[in-house]
Design a protein around this motif. Structure first.
Motif, PDB file in Angstrom:
ATOM      1  N   UNK A 127      -9.829  33.905  16.881  1.00 16.36           N
ATOM      2  CA  UNK A 127     -11.278  33.761  16.926  1.00 16.36           C
ATOM      3  C   UNK A 127     -11.896  33.710  15.532  1.00 16.36           C
ATOM      4  N   UNK A 128     -11.052  33.697  14.507  1.00  6.16           N
ATOM      5  CA  UNK A 128     -11.556  33.394  13.168  1.00  6.16           C
ATOM      6  C   UNK A 128     -12.207  32.019  13.170  1.00  6.16           C
ATOM      7  N   UNK A 129     -11.834  31.184  14.127  1.00  6.52           N
ATOM      8  CA  UNK A 129     -12.497  29.887  14.323  1.00  6.52           C
ATOM      9  C   UNK A 129     -13.994  30.097  14.549  1.00  6.52           C
ATOM     10  N   UNK A 130     -14.335  31.144  15.292  1.00  6.97           N
ATOM     11  CA  UNK A 130     -15.748  31.457  15.518  1.00  6.97           C
ATOM     12  C   UNK A 130     -16.469  31.730  14.207  1.00  6.97           C
ATOM     13  N   UNK A 131     -15.786  32.445  13.312  1.00  5.31           N
ATOM     14  CA  UNK A 131     -16.403  32.756  12.025  1.00  5.31           C
ATOM     15  C   UNK A 131     -16.633  31.486  11.214  1.00  5.31           C
ATOM     16  N   UNK A 132     -15.707  30.527  11.321  1.00  2.82           N
ATOM     17  CA  UNK A 132     -15.886  29.247  10.632  1.00  2.82           C
ATOM     18  C   UNK A 132     -17.054  28.477  11.221  1.00  2.82           C
ATOM     19  N   UNK A 168     -24.680  26.916   7.275  1.00  4.30           N
ATOM     20  CA  UNK A 168     -24.770  25.889   6.225  1.00  4.30           C
ATOM     21  C   UNK A 168     -25.781  24.812   6.631  1.00  4.30           C
ATOM     22  N   UNK A 169     -25.723  24.433   7.900  1.00  6.88           N
ATOM     23  CA  UNK A 169     -26.655  23.424   8.418  1.00  6.88           C
ATOM     24  C   UNK A 169     -28.086  23.951   8.425  1.00  6.88           C
ATOM     25  N   UNK A 170     -28.260  25.178   8.901  1.00  9.56           N
ATOM     26  CA  UNK A 170     -29.605  25.762   9.002  1.00  9.56           C
ATOM     27  C   UNK A 170     -30.258  25.888   7.630  1.00  9.56           C
ATOM     28  N   UNK A 171     -29.484  26.295   6.638  1.00 10.00           N
ATOM     29  CA  UNK A 171     -30.037  26.484   5.294  1.00 10.00           C
ATOM     30  C   UNK A 171     -30.048  25.188   4.482  1.00 10.00           C
ATOM     31  N   UNK A 172     -29.526  24.109   5.070  1.00 14.97           N
ATOM     32  CA  UNK A 172     -29.556  22.820   4.395  1.00 14.97           C
ATOM     33  C   UNK A 172     -28.730  22.773   3.119  1.00 14.97           C
ATOM     34  N   UNK A 173     -27.578  23.413   3.150  1.00 11.59           N
ATOM     35  CA  UNK A 173     -26.718  23.471   1.963  1.00 11.59           C
ATOM     36  C   UNK A 173     -25.653  22.381   2.009  1.00 11.59           C
ATOM     37  N   UNK A 174     -25.348  21.798   0.870  1.00 10.66           N
ATOM     38  CA  UNK A 174     -24.340  20.745   0.805  1.00 10.66           C
ATOM     39  C   UNK A 174     -22.917  21.318   0.811  1.00 10.66           C
ATOM     40  N   UNK A 175     -22.758  22.504   0.296  1.00 12.69           N
ATOM     41  CA  UNK A 175     -21.437  23.100   0.130  1.00 12.69           C
ATOM     42  C   UNK A 175     -21.376  24.423   0.884  1.00 12.69           C
ATOM     43  N   UNK A 176     -20.341  24.600   1.711  1.00 17.60           N
ATOM     44  CA  UNK A 176     -20.198  25.823   2.489  1.00 17.60           C
ATOM     45  C   UNK A 176     -20.084  27.057   1.597  1.00 17.60           C
ATOM     46  N   UNK A 177     -19.629  26.842   0.352  1.00 21.14           N
ATOM     47  CA  UNK A 177     -19.465  27.963  -0.573  1.00 21.14           C
ATOM     48  C   UNK A 177     -20.778  28.436  -1.186  1.00 21.14           C
ATOM     49  N   UNK A 178     -21.893  27.734  -0.870  1.00 21.57           N
ATOM     50  CA  UNK A 178     -23.201  28.175  -1.343  1.00 21.57           C
ATOM     51  C   UNK A 178     -23.828  29.214  -0.415  1.00 21.57           C
ATOM     52  N   UNK A 179     -23.206  29.434   0.724  1.00 19.18           N
ATOM     53  CA  UNK A 179     -23.734  30.413   1.679  1.00 19.18           C
ATOM     54  C   UNK A 179     -23.595  31.839   1.138  1.00 19.18           C
ATOM     55  N   UNK A 180     -24.432  32.754   1.639  1.00 20.51           N
ATOM     56  CA  UNK A 180     -24.287  34.167   1.253  1.00 20.51           C
ATOM     57  C   UNK A 180     -23.143  34.831   2.029  1.00 20.51           C
TER      58      UNK A 180
END
Length: 551
Positions: free
Chosen positions: A460-465, A472-484
């Protein structure tokens, strides 16, 4: 002392390099070597099956089933029974020879490799098994990349098998597993090409986890926020461990109305989160903790235990529960009764373990209260607005992914200390048995959002992904690594390896992996992972909180 075996596939590899006399997991040298022989035969099967596929000739689904079972049965802590491994080798040799006959009939020229020409006489198994282990590949870096692929395939095979048990199969997954296994025999692949194969394994790992997620949720509903009882009732009971939800379903159905209670153990805990299982009044809750505490906890349970997958710890001599443990699927242990696989789409027959339970006393209570879980992707996304508001307001500073495995080493106390010292504005996202290091701590919540969000089993680590990609989509970020979001993952065995490779294939960087880096990573391969993906190891809780959260 002369080496009798060599195995370095799990985090407990002796001296951080490999087990050479007996596995730290408990398997003896003969069983370890026999597992090497099973993989040797399976690679031969994969080679012929891949060549047939490339020629437009499809093999039966049984080839895929055999391959996944062979890989799964050699995963750490799954099978200690040399007889059952030997039976798989005999079955595999028959299958291999049938495929070779088809290839010859179709005028397909097969490579002259030991995996295809060894005659497989049973009296030669022991001698042959000592010559086909991982050290057969002399080049340390090539060996490292090939074994990293194989261990990823082992983890993937587990997920593919669970999905298949629920009737969900995708031929491309079997074909990839076979092709990748065949590629590990090739001498013409460079380190760069093998690195690409490692990442491709991660990409197919994502597909395997997505398939299993579909199988689980279609069969049993989406996990939902659940308060799980960790106390006991005064009825005889069965403890079910491992990961296979089909076994859980059939055991619950067959014990209904019998006076037998059912408790989950270790990685089966997330079964409590599925709506379909909540209708059973005799499904009490969870008993115990992570897999490595089972010797003490099984003594107290009093009733029979069913292992549906890996996470077996060999019992001590004189343990009272030795005659109360049953295995099924890929698992096995000498002297334990094995419940056979389903035949012709019939249900498994759990009557023997049910009858055994009726003769036993009720479990002794080892703790009481409840724990909360059920935060898989559907449930968390239902809370998306609340989560996003908390992040935007600063109430949540960061999410920390602490998925993966638990283990016996004292150094794993680090994960409890890290959770305890984590600033109060941080939320832990977890999956797998690593959660047992902190899921019973009084960490509180943030605006009603628990500070430990348990998505479920390791798969279920898939869920975390999915949660990360949605944010990432909600915050409109281009790179997943920009998330908090930061990653501090514990690993133990091969299902954690495929989770790691899956995250890398999704572009996630700067993952901290502990408590130690895998022994099967050569210095050069480890350097590539560090330079290209920012893979790091853990330090102290204080240092890592400073680096991951505060800096």
């Amino acid at each position: 002392m002369e080496a009798k075996m060599f195995c370095f596939q799990c985090q407990e590899a002796a001296k951080g390099t490999g087990c050479t006399i007996k596995g730290v997991c408990g398997k003896d040298d003969k069983t370890a070597n026999r597992m090497d022989l099973l993989l040797f035969v399976t690679k031969g099967i994969a080679t012929v099956a891949t060549m047939l596929h490339n020629a437009g000739i499809e093999t039966s689904i049984q080839v895929g089933h055999f391959t996944t079972d062979a890989l799964f049965s050699t995963i750490t802590n799954a099978n200690f029974d040399i007889e059952s491994i030997t039976k798989r080798i005999i079955k595999g040799l028959k299958l291999r020879n049938e495929l070779i006959a088809i290839a010859k009939k179709e005028n397909i020229t097969l490579p002259i490799i030991d995996e295809l020409v060894w005659n497989g006489e049973e009296n030669s198994f022991e001698g042959k098994s000592q010559t086909v282990g991982v050290l057969r590949e002399a080049n340390e870096d090539i060996r490292s990349l090939k074994e990293l692929t194989i261990y990823g395939l082992k983890g993937m095979a587990a997920y593919v098998e669970h999905a298949a048990n629920l009737g969900y199969e995708e031929p491309e997954l079997y074909l990839f597993i076979q092709r990748a296994l065949a590629d590990t025999l090739r001498k013409d692949l460079s380190a760069e090409q093998l690195t690409s194969l490692v990442l491709e394994t991660g990409s197919f790992g994502v597909k395997a986890m997505a398939l299993l997620d579909k199988a689980n949720t279609s069969s049993y509903g989406n996990p939902e926020i659940t308060h799980v009882n960790i106390g006991v009732r005064n009825n005889p009971a069965i403890l079910i461990s491992g990961h296979d939800l089909k076994d859980m379903e059939e055991l619950l159905a067959q014990t209904e109305g019998t006076g037998i209670d059912i408790y989950t153990h270790s990685e089966m805990l997330p079964a409590n989160y599925y709506p379909a299982f909540k209708k059973y009044k005799h499904f009490v809750g969870n008993y115990g903790n992570a897999w490595w505490k089972q010797r003490e906890e099984f003594e107290n349970f009093n009733g029979p235990i069913l292992f549906t997958t890996n996470c077996i710890v060999p019992p001590l001599e004189g343990a009272s529960y030795r005659d109360r443990v049953y295995t099924t699927n890929s698992t096995g242990f000498p002297g334990w009764k094995h419940i056979p696989a389903r035949e012709d789409s019939k249900t498994k027959d759990f009557s023997e373990i049910i009858a055994h339970a009726k003769r036993c006393a009720a479990p002794n209570e080892i703790e009481h209260g409840e724990i909360i879980g059920g935060f898989a992707h559907n449930q968390v996304l239902a809370l998306a607005d609340k989560v996003v508001d908390a992040v935007k307001s600063g109430a949540i500073r960061k999410f920390v992914v602490m998925a993966g495995c638990d283990g016996r080493m004292k150094s794993r106390n680090y994960y409890t200390e890290f959770a305890e010292q984590l600033p109060n504005d941080c939320v832990i996202l977890t999956a797998g048995c690593a959660k047992y290091r902190y899921n019973k701590l009084p960490l509180g919540d943030i605006n009603g959002i628990p500070r430990v969000l348990d998505a479920g089993q390791c798969n279920d680590s898939y869920s975390l992904a999915l949660i990360a990609m949605k944010l990432q989509e909600v915050f409109g970020l281009e790179d997943i690594n920009q998330l908090p979001i930061v990653y501090n993952i514990a690993w133990y065995e091969q299902k954690a390896v495929i989770v790691l490779l899956a995250l890398l294939s999704l572009g996630v960087k700067n993952i901290h992996l502990g408590p130690t880096l895998p022994a099967f990573l050569s210095p050069n391969v480890a350097k590539v992972l560090v330079e290209n993906f920012g893979i790091g190891t853990i330090q102290t809780p204080e240092e890592d909180i400073e680096q991951l959260i505060i800096a």
